[in-house]
Design an enzyme around this catalytic site. Sequence first.
Site, PDB file in Angstrom:
ATOM      1  CG  HIS A 162      82.035  11.816 -30.716  1.00  0.00           C
ATOM      2  ND1 HIS A 162      81.300  11.089 -31.609  1.00  0.00           N
ATOM      3  CD2 HIS A 162      81.311  11.863 -29.570  1.00  0.00           C
ATOM      4  CE1 HIS A 162      80.166  10.710 -31.039  1.00  0.00           C
ATOM      5  NE2 HIS A 162      80.154  11.173 -29.792  1.00  0.00           N
ATOM      6  CD  GLU A 178      84.926  11.095 -35.514  1.00  0.00           C
ATOM      7  OE1 GLU A 178      84.419  10.158 -36.158  1.00  0.00           O
ATOM      8  OE2 GLU A 178      84.837  11.177 -34.266  1.00  0.00           O
ATOM      9  CB  CYS A 220      81.798  12.995 -36.099  1.00  0.00           C
ATOM     10  SG  CYS A 220      82.042  12.945 -34.311  1.00  0.00           S
ATOM     11  CB  CYS A 270      78.313   9.471 -35.017  1.00  0.00           C
ATOM     12  SG  CYS A 270      78.863  11.060 -34.355  1.00  0.00           S
TER      13      CYS A 270
END
Length: 174
Positions: free
Chosen positions: A59, A61, A92, A89
């Site tokens: 991801h 992040e 993260c 999410c």
Amino acid sequence: MSVDVDIKIHEKYMKKAILLARKAFEQGEVPIGALIVYKGEIIGQGFNQRNTKKNPLAHAEIQAIYEAAQHIGDWRLEECQIYITLEPCPMCAGAIIQARIPQVILGAKNPKAGCGGSILNILQEPKLNHQAEIIRGVLQEEASTMLKEFFKELRKPNSFLNGEKEPSSIDDPS
């Protein structure tokens, strides 16, 4: 610092995060970008690469946090801000809290998986040992529009986005 100056600074960095999200889009990934700023300097950045890397942890992040920690030489990012084009999410949001990032600046809401207030608010959960300030809606329209464009393109039968990817493997936050 005045509110107008803060907004201009937040927009400046969010525009850079949106450019990172555009890179994800061009690779057929859900367009999410993130960057971390420390004392006015970008020290970490990332964009979504879950499908490209075949890695559920890839991801935006997570990549930005990893790069920033390497830059600082510590897992604590206590004097940093993270700019994210889409509300994080659960994974993260948890990583942001674990890294002790005190300020989170968000673009678009994530009504299906957002943990900065949409579904849950992990970023400000009082039972955790760290909470982050959240600034929502910075360049929200630009970030949202890119996500909508992506999913509209994804649904086209002969889209470049449908190469080897199954549309059902991608979470649509809209």
